[in-house]
Design a protein around this motif. Structure first.
Motif, PDB file in Angstrom:
ATOM      1  N   ASP A  37       0.820  -1.201   0.000  1.00 53.16           N
ATOM      2  CA  ASP A  37       0.000   0.000   0.000  1.00 53.16           C
ATOM      3  C   ASP A  37       0.859   1.259   0.000  1.00 53.16           C
ATOM      4  O   ASP A  37       1.899   1.328   0.660  1.00 53.16           O
TER       5      ASP A  37
ATOM      6  N   PHE B 126       1.245   5.277   1.083  1.00 54.94           N
ATOM      7  CA  PHE B 126       0.796   6.084   2.211  1.00 54.94           C
ATOM      8  C   PHE B 126       1.462   7.450   2.126  1.00 54.94           C
ATOM      9  O   PHE B 126       2.301   7.698   1.253  1.00 54.94           O
TER      10      PHE B 126
ATOM     11  N   GLY C 269      -0.143   8.951  13.820  1.00 55.88           N
ATOM     12  CA  GLY C 269      -0.200   7.827  12.903  1.00 55.88           C
ATOM     13  C   GLY C 269       0.343   6.554  13.510  1.00 55.88           C
ATOM     14  O   GLY C 269       1.058   6.575  14.516  1.00 55.88           O
ATOM     15  N   ALA C 270      -0.021   5.417  12.901  1.00 53.37           N
ATOM     16  CA  ALA C 270       0.415   4.101  13.365  1.00 53.37           C
ATOM     17  C   ALA C 270       1.573   3.608  12.513  1.00 53.37           C
ATOM     18  O   ALA C 270       1.622   3.849  11.306  1.00 53.37           O
TER      19      ALA C 270
ATOM     20  N   ASP D  39       4.156   0.555  11.103  1.00 52.78           N
ATOM     21  CA  ASP D  39       4.447  -0.850  10.798  1.00 52.78           C
ATOM     22  C   ASP D  39       5.953  -1.028  10.971  1.00 52.78           C
ATOM     23  O   ASP D  39       6.735  -0.755  10.067  1.00 52.78           O
TER      24      ASP D  39
ATOM     25  N   ALA E 227       1.307   1.990   9.164  1.00 47.99           N
ATOM     26  CA  ALA E 227       0.294   0.946   9.295  1.00 47.99           C
ATOM     27  C   ALA E 227      -1.091   1.493   8.974  1.00 47.99           C
ATOM     28  O   ALA E 227      -2.098   0.842   9.244  1.00 47.99           O
ATOM     29  N   GLY E 228      -1.121   2.675   8.423  1.00 49.15           N
ATOM     30  CA  GLY E 228      -2.361   3.324   8.027  1.00 49.15           C
ATOM     31  C   GLY E 228      -2.083   4.251   6.860  1.00 49.15           C
ATOM     32  O   GLY E 228      -1.014   4.187   6.237  1.00 49.15           O
ATOM     33  N   PRO E 229      -2.977   5.152   6.578  1.00 49.81           N
ATOM     34  CA  PRO E 229      -2.806   6.002   5.389  1.00 49.81           C
ATOM     35  C   PRO E 229      -1.826   7.154   5.562  1.00 49.81           C
ATOM     36  O   PRO E 229      -1.387   7.737   4.566  1.00 49.81           O
ATOM     37  N   ARG E 230      -1.443   7.493   6.824  1.00 47.00           N
ATOM     38  CA  ARG E 230      -0.671   8.717   7.004  1.00 47.00           C
ATOM     39  C   ARG E 230       0.141   8.679   8.283  1.00 47.00           C
ATOM     40  O   ARG E 230      -0.298   8.162   9.314  1.00 47.00           O
TER      41      ARG E 230
END
Length: 306
Positions: A219, A221, A270-271, A273, A298-301
């Protein structure tokens, strides 16, 4: 900093120790057991080596380097091209493997992994024992400094086989703090054994990245740079570090594989990864820091303190 090599000594088969002194004669920066420095060997060739001398002696630093003929070229450069009186550049000491207070210590070292452990032995303010393994005695650095100490157990594999960590760690009292540095097999075994002893704590240091926990998400981000409010897109297949550098933002970095901590950056929102081989489980759970070279959102931003 510019340092001069004042001594270059063999300390085991395939291992040399380098004594480094300030090129201008000044005291070197202070350091604590477990610290390492970036050594700039040539253009684009920077490696991290643990300081293994005496932290109280600010006139000299000592590192040790094992030759790896199948490696990326850093150790071959040290063994083949460096000589006494050569001047090289090094970074400031950094410590992601510090000696923490404990009621008792167990130190586990494999081969060149003895280097960050050595200064810990002198600094430990509680009972300790060292279990030190290698392929054979001739390949194990600094045996002369450890011989005859009843707290030290040696495991040359050709004579004794490999360490069985389950009984060794199973007999330790609650509150024991285990430090482990060595090959990946030893580190994984220590992690698995200590997982069965929740009353025993473990700290590890890796010289190479840990095996990936899973495939890297594909993905895209975004990252926002808090200092300017600028937003950058991070596509699949590119690291945050690469994108930030391409945008003209200067970020200190070295290993680019998640082991040295040079590019560690504060996360404001934000999260994460986490894909590094450095942060502790508690540091990962806190989610307030990231190694830009390998970890992702781990998310979009993400909002970064840059």
């Amino acid at each position: 900093m510019r340092v001069r090599i004042s001594a270059l000594l063999p300390v085991a088969r395939g291992v040399v120790a380098l004594d480094l002194r300030s090129a201008d004669g000044r005291e070197l920066p202070a350091w604590t057991p477990g610290a390492h420095v970036d050594v700039h060997l040539a253009a684009g060739l920077t490696r991290q080596y643990s300081l293994c001398g005496d932290p109280g002696d600010r006139s000299v630093w000592r590192i040790a380097v094992r030759r790896q003929d199948t490696g990326r070229g850093g150790s071959r450069h040290v063994h083949e091209r460096l000589s006494v009186q050569d001047v090289i550049e090094v970074g400031e000491p950094r410590n992601h493997f510090p000696l923490q207070p404990a009621a008792r210590y167990v130190f586990l070292a494999g081969g060149i992994g003895i280097t960050p452990i050595l200064p810990m032995l002198a600094a430990a303010a509680a009972p300790w024992e060292l279990h030190y393994a290698g392929r054979d005695a001739a390949s194990m650095p600094f045996l002369d400094r450890l011989a005859g100490d009843g707290r030290v157990t040696l495991y040359p594999e050709d004579e004794r086989g490999r360490i069985d960590l389950d009984p060794l760690l199973g007999r330790q009292p609650p509150g024991t703090l285990v430090y482990c540095c060595g090959p990946e097999g030893m580190l994984r075994a220590a992690e698995e054994s200590c997982a069965r002893r929740p009353d025993v704590s473990l700290r590890v240091e890796r010289f190479t990245p840990a095996p990936a926990a899973g495939p890297v998400p594909r993905d895209d981000f975004e990252v926002e740079l808090a200092a300017t409010g600028r937003t950058l897109a991070v596509p699949a297949g590119r690291s945050i570090l690469e994108v930030v550098e391409d945008a003209g933002v200067s970020v200190l970095s070295s290993c680019r594989e998640g082991t040295c901590g040079t590019c560690e950056t504060t996360v404001l929102a934000g999260a994460v990864d986490h894909r590094d081989s450095l942060l502790t489980p508690a540091e990962r759970a806190a989610g307030d820091t990231i190694l830009l070279c390998v970890s992702r959102a781990a998310g979009p931003r993400l909002v970064l303190d840059l």
